[in-house]
Scaffold this motif. Structure first.
Motif, PDB file in Angstrom:
ATOM      1  N   ILE A   1      11.597  41.141-108.677  1.00 45.04           N
ATOM      2  CA  ILE A   1      12.113  39.903-109.239  1.00 45.04           C
ATOM      3  C   ILE A   1      11.009  38.865-109.120  1.00 45.04           C
ATOM      4  N   ALA A   2      10.621  38.280-110.232  1.00 42.88           N
ATOM      5  CA  ALA A   2       9.500  37.341-110.253  1.00 42.88           C
ATOM      6  C   ALA A   2       9.918  35.977-109.721  1.00 42.88           C
ATOM      7  N   PRO A   3       8.984  35.214-109.160  1.00 43.83           N
ATOM      8  CA  PRO A   3       9.305  33.849-108.725  1.00 43.83           C
ATOM      9  C   PRO A   3       9.871  33.029-109.875  1.00 43.83           C
ATOM     10  N   GLY A   4      10.959  32.322-109.621  1.00 45.61           N
ATOM     11  CA  GLY A   4      11.575  31.474-110.635  1.00 45.61           C
ATOM     12  C   GLY A   4      12.568  32.173-111.531  1.00 45.61           C
TER      13      GLY A   4
ATOM     14  N   ARG B   1      16.424  24.648 -97.805  1.00 40.17           N
ATOM     15  CA  ARG B   1      15.670  24.665 -99.076  1.00 40.17           C
ATOM     16  C   ARG B   1      14.905  25.974 -99.278  1.00 40.17           C
ATOM     17  N   PRO B   2      15.590  27.101 -99.269  1.00 38.33           N
ATOM     18  CA  PRO B   2      14.888  28.387 -99.400  1.00 38.33           C
ATOM     19  C   PRO B   2      14.345  28.581-100.811  1.00 38.33           C
TER      20      PRO B   2
ATOM     21  N   ALA C   1      21.791  26.183-111.209  1.00 33.62           N
ATOM     22  CA  ALA C   1      20.925  26.145-112.392  1.00 33.62           C
ATOM     23  C   ALA C   1      19.849  25.071-112.240  1.00 33.62           C
ATOM     24  N   ARG C   2      20.220  23.951-111.640  1.00 36.49           N
ATOM     25  CA  ARG C   2      19.221  22.893-111.393  1.00 36.49           C
ATOM     26  C   ARG C   2      18.145  23.382-110.424  1.00 36.49           C
ATOM     27  N   LEU C   3      18.556  24.042-109.334  1.00 39.02           N
ATOM     28  CA  LEU C   3      17.591  24.568-108.380  1.00 39.02           C
ATOM     29  C   LEU C   3      16.674  25.607-109.038  1.00 39.02           C
ATOM     30  N   ASN C   4      17.251  26.431-109.903  1.00 41.87           N
ATOM     31  CA  ASN C   4      16.445  27.421-110.613  1.00 41.87           C
ATOM     32  C   ASN C   4      15.409  26.753-111.520  1.00 41.87           C
ATOM     33  N   ARG C   5      15.828  25.678-112.210  1.00 44.14           N
ATOM     34  CA  ARG C   5      14.873  24.945-113.049  1.00 44.14           C
ATOM     35  C   ARG C   5      13.752  24.331-112.219  1.00 44.14           C
ATOM     36  N   GLU C   6      14.058  24.005-110.970  1.00 46.98           N
ATOM     37  CA  GLU C   6      13.058  23.411-110.082  1.00 46.98           C
ATOM     38  C   GLU C   6      12.163  24.463-109.441  1.00 46.98           C
ATOM     39  N   GLY C   7      12.389  25.743-109.751  1.00 43.99           N
ATOM     40  CA  GLY C   7      11.492  26.798-109.283  1.00 43.99           C
ATOM     41  C   GLY C   7      12.065  27.787-108.303  1.00 43.99           C
TER      42      GLY C   7
END
Length: 309
Positions: A33-36, A157-158, A183-189
């Motif tokens: 699984i790639a970062p982000g 904040r993992p 979804a917001r956390l995912n958009r932030e990386g």
């Protein structure tokens, strides 16, 4: 030098029991699984999802293979791997002696995080828990306790978030609140790994999917690619009448709702003709595209039906 995968499963196998009664829960599972990424792990009960998540979390050791989180081996470098993870378990586990805020402060302390109140306030507000911050954990409803589990997983904040059936048995409001925040956390990386039986959630959220059956990976691809490989159309209608034998074996029936795959217009007409010949007048007939549930059922049906011995 390329960045390490957020999560890497490398030839992971897991066997329970002795030689007389051995159960192979996982059989040579490998994927990254790639970062982000927002990645979905799907499978029926008993497919091996919980075993895989337990190994990822360091709660269980693989019989063979290894798992890495951002390059850290979960067995050899457990502390570093665990700091990178925020895991929301299926079970409702809580300490009845503390308030919600105290619970999150204690969880922060497990990871050596101090002065975390601003982030705790943000998490509480995002998950609809702000007005419950001083409430004792045992006073909360089941849905509110599950929100606290999510907050505990996020409090340090993992970079990698693992959601194991996070919306099982919860109300629509929590689902919407949770997915907006994640979804917001995912958009932030942040990388997100989701296991769920709500396939509409996986279809809407996950860019890529792995499907397990009997401990093996039977599908691994982008969500869009899996959907585009499905049958061209799906007939959906309601009826109280029993379906003719020619349609029964390939129909998905939920109460009065019947769904039948059709590759093209000719198969649509053939299916409708079979219904007419059987004297069945379908109600609320519509023709749409196959969804992820249709794809999932087809893959599970066609995959091998026996565990490795």
């Amino acid at each position: 030098m390329p960045s390490p995968a957020a999560i890497a499963f490398e030839h992971v196998s897991k066997t329970y029991g002795g030689s007389a009664r051995r159960v192979h829960a996982l059989d040579d599972v490998s994927f990254e699984i790639a970062p982000g990424e927002f990645f979905g792990l799907l499978g029926p009960n008993g497919a091996g999802k919980t075993s895989l998540i337990s190994i990822l979390a360091g709660l269980s050791r693989p019989s063979r293979g290894r798992v890495r989180v951002l390059g850290h081996d979960v067995g050899e470098d457990y502390a570093a791997a665990r700091r990178c993870l925020g895991i929301v378990p299926q079970e409702l586990v809580f300490d009845p002696f503390f308030s919600v805020r105290e619970t999150l402060r204690i969880q922060s302390g497990y990871f050596g995080v101090r002065g975390n109140d601003d982030w705790i306030d943000e998490v509480l507000a995002a998950l609809g828990l702000a007005d419950k911050a001083q409430a004792n954990m045992r006073q909360l409803s089941g849905g509110m306790k599950r929100r606290v589990l999510v907050a505990q997983a996020l409090v340090h904040r993992p970079p990698v978030i693992v959601l194991d059936e996070p919306t099982a048995g919860v109300d629509v409001e929590l689902r919407q609140t949770l997915w907006q925040f994640v979804a917001r956390l995912n958009r932030e990386g942040h990388t997100v790994l989701l296991t769920t039986h709500y396939l509409e959630e996986a279809e809407a959220l996950c860019g890529r999917l792995a499907m397990l059956k009997l401990g093996r990976v039977v599908a691994l691809d982008r969500t869009s690619a899996l959907l585009s490989a499905a049958a061209g159309s799906m007939l959906r209608f309601k009826t109280d009448a029993p379906l003719p034998e020619a349609l029964r074996s390939r129909a998905r029936v939920t109460g009065r709702i019947v769904q039948l795959a059709a590759r093209d217009a000719l198969e649509v007409e053939s299916t409708l003709g079979t219904l007419r010949a059987a004297g069945i007048v379908p109600e609320d007939l519509e023709i749409g595209r196959a969804d992820l549930e249709d794809v999932f059922l087809a893959i599970m049906r066609d995959a091998p039906a026996e565990r490795v011995q």
